[in-house]
Design a protein around this motif. Structure first.
Motif, short mmCIF file in Angstrom:
data_model
loop_
_atom_site.label_atom_id
_atom_site.label_comp_id
_atom_site.label_asym_id
_atom_site.label_seq_id
_atom_site.Cartn_x
_atom_site.Cartn_y
_atom_site.Cartn_z
N TYR A 119 -25.31 -4.69 47.42
CA TYR A 119 -24.05 -3.97 47.57
C TYR A 119 -23.10 -4.90 48.34
O TYR A 119 -23.28 -5.12 49.54
N PRO A 176 -37.96 -5.29 42.87
CA PRO A 176 -36.58 -4.90 42.53
C PRO A 176 -35.68 -5.02 43.76
O PRO A 176 -36.12 -4.84 44.89
N PHE A 177 -34.42 -5.32 43.52
CA PHE A 177 -33.45 -5.39 44.61
C PHE A 177 -32.10 -4.88 44.12
O PHE A 177 -31.83 -4.84 42.91
N THR A 178 -31.27 -4.50 45.06
CA THR A 178 -29.90 -4.11 44.76
C THR A 178 -28.97 -4.70 45.81
O THR A 178 -29.20 -4.51 47.01
N GLN A 180 -21.67 -4.61 42.79
CA GLN A 180 -23.08 -4.24 42.86
C GLN A 180 -23.87 -5.01 41.81
O GLN A 180 -23.45 -5.12 40.66
N ILE A 181 -25.00 -5.58 42.23
CA ILE A 181 -25.89 -6.30 41.31
C ILE A 181 -27.32 -5.81 41.54
O ILE A 181 -27.81 -5.81 42.66
N THR A 182 -27.96 -5.40 40.46
CA THR A 182 -29.34 -4.94 40.53
C THR A 182 -30.21 -5.84 39.67
O THR A 182 -29.81 -6.26 38.59
N GLY A 183 -31.41 -6.15 40.17
CA GLY A 183 -32.28 -7.02 39.40
C GLY A 183 -33.70 -7.02 39.91
O GLY A 183 -34.08 -6.23 40.78
N GLU A 213 -32.57 -2.85 49.39
CA GLU A 213 -31.11 -2.94 49.40
C GLU A 213 -30.64 -4.05 50.33
O GLU A 213 -31.12 -4.19 51.45
N LYS A 247 -37.16 -7.37 48.32
CA LYS A 247 -37.23 -6.00 47.83
C LYS A 247 -36.33 -5.07 48.63
O LYS A 247 -36.28 -5.13 49.86
N ASP A 276 -26.84 -13.53 36.79
CA ASP A 276 -26.28 -12.18 36.76
C ASP A 276 -24.84 -12.22 37.28
O ASP A 276 -24.43 -13.17 37.96
#
Length: 394
Positions: free
Chosen positions: A28, A24-26, A64-67, A100, A98, A54
């Protein structure tokens, strides 16, 4: 927990190994020193992941993009979907990992700095190409200038910088991957190199085999293996087609026929005809300054010429250089010690004499007797000297 992989559940273990690489990653994202803040940003994944694009709306200068993605693979942040590759400033290259990733676009959308606990591989990638990135900015600036459009000499110099940059970048990546096989970024760099089309099949195979066992079952590694296999087949097909084309061309100008006459200008701009060598043995030697095999063969030709020139042997060199490499042609003549007559119409592969003799690959040569008949072809290395020894001992 013990790791159990019997034959019956081997497929499950492979699936687990591949899935374990999904992380998972996010992101900012924010902007700095920019007047035109976009309203939306797109995240485009590496194509082999088969993941839909995305996107995120920009609010108060942030997004912000999370995936979830495979560990340490490339992606693109873009202002357009699909991305507009003609507009370099609208695309930012990114390595997803992985955790932020705090991304700041500074001055331009594509000029990013990445921090956070997911930025390790991004920063590792950037450090490899730091010097090349500086040159890239300079080259891109020159390629978008008015001088590049109007000044032929400036354009040629800029393109030489571009090809040097490309070569230097590829070399930097190859050296890094081979020295750091256990680096988390190494598999993706290998994928990048294999995808370019500029790396030989042999080197592609070497790089693919360099991937350590723990990473062999990932989607990325399997994509690399697939690309290497396809590229090998493509290279084989191209080589076979080229060989067939060359063979067919050679059959149209066989040994035993009268050599077709032609006239081209020498290095001083004076016209020289093949027919002016009638009554002498002459080797019509097709080459070019940019042809590495030709340059490697030149010492053999020089040696044969020096040994037999006083016995009636002559050479007429025909260069497949173009107007943009005329100076390189003249420099190569001097550097390689080619003291015989050299001609060219400076049309590259469209050279009139080369087309007349069906030349599709160089180096290539034709030995013509005093009656103007082709008596041998493609004499390289010791073969040329042996043929001349046979002729002049009579």
């Amino acid at each position: 927990m013990k790791r159990i992989c019997s034959a019956g559940i081997g497929i499950i273990c492979v699936m687990f190994a591949a899935k374990a690489q999904q992380v998972p990653f996010t992101i900012y994202g924010s902007f700095k020193n920019m007047t035109d803040i976009p309203s939306k940003v797109y995240l485009i994944y590496a194509p082999f992941l088969h993941k839909p694009t995305d996107s995120a709306m920009v609010q108060n200068g942030k997004y912000q993009i999370t995936g979830i993605t495979e560990k340490a693979v490339g992606a693109q942040l873009s202002l357009n979907n699909p991305p507009d590759f003609k507009d370099a400033k609208s695309i930012a290259q990114l390595i997803l990992d992985k955790g932020e990733l705090n991304i700041v676009s500074d001055g331009s959308f594509n000029q990013i700095t990445v921090t956070g606990n997911g930025s390790k591989t991004q920063n590792e990638y950037d450090s490899i190409l730091t010097e090349n990135r500086k040159l890239s900015v300079e080259v891109n600036k020159e390629m978008t200038s008015d001088s590049f459009k109007t000044d032929a000499a400036f354009k040629q110099a800029t393109m030489q910088k571009f090809y040097h940059l490309l070569s230097s970048s590829l070399e930097s990546l190859i050296v890094y991957v081979r020295k750091n096989p256990n680096s988390e970024i190494a598999p993706y760099l290998t994928y990048t190199l294999v995808s370019t089309g500029y790396v030989t099949p042999a080197m592609q195979d070497t790089l693919a085999q360099n991937i350590p066992a723990p990473a062999r079952q990932t989607i990325l590694a399997k994509q690399i293996d697939s690309l290497v296999a396809k590229n090998k087949e493509r290279a084989k097909a191209i080589a076979e087609a080229k060989e067939a084309q060359q063979k067919a061309a050679e059959e149209k100008v066989p040994v035993g026929i009268k050599a077709p006459d032609f006239t081209e200008n020498d290095v001083n701009g004076n016209p020289v005809s093949l027919s002016s060598f009638k009554g002498k043995y002459v080797l019509v030697d097709f080459w070019a300054s940019w042809c590495a095999p030709c340059r490697a063969e030149n010492p053999n030709v020089v040696k044969a010429y020096n040994e037999y020139k006083d016995k009636g042997f002559n050479i007429l060199g025909v260069s497949l250089d173009g107007t943009s490499t005329k100076n390189a042609w003249l420099a190569a003549i001097k550097k390689d010690g080619l003291t015989w007559t050299e001609v060219s119409d400076l049309k590259g592969w469209e050279n009139a004499a080369a087309q007349l003799y069906m030349v599709t690959a160089i180096p290539q040569n034709f030995l013509i007797d005093p009656n103007g008949v082709i008596i041998a072809k493609n004499l390289r290395g010791d073969a040329l000297e042996s043929k001349l020894a046979e002729i002049f001992k009579k």
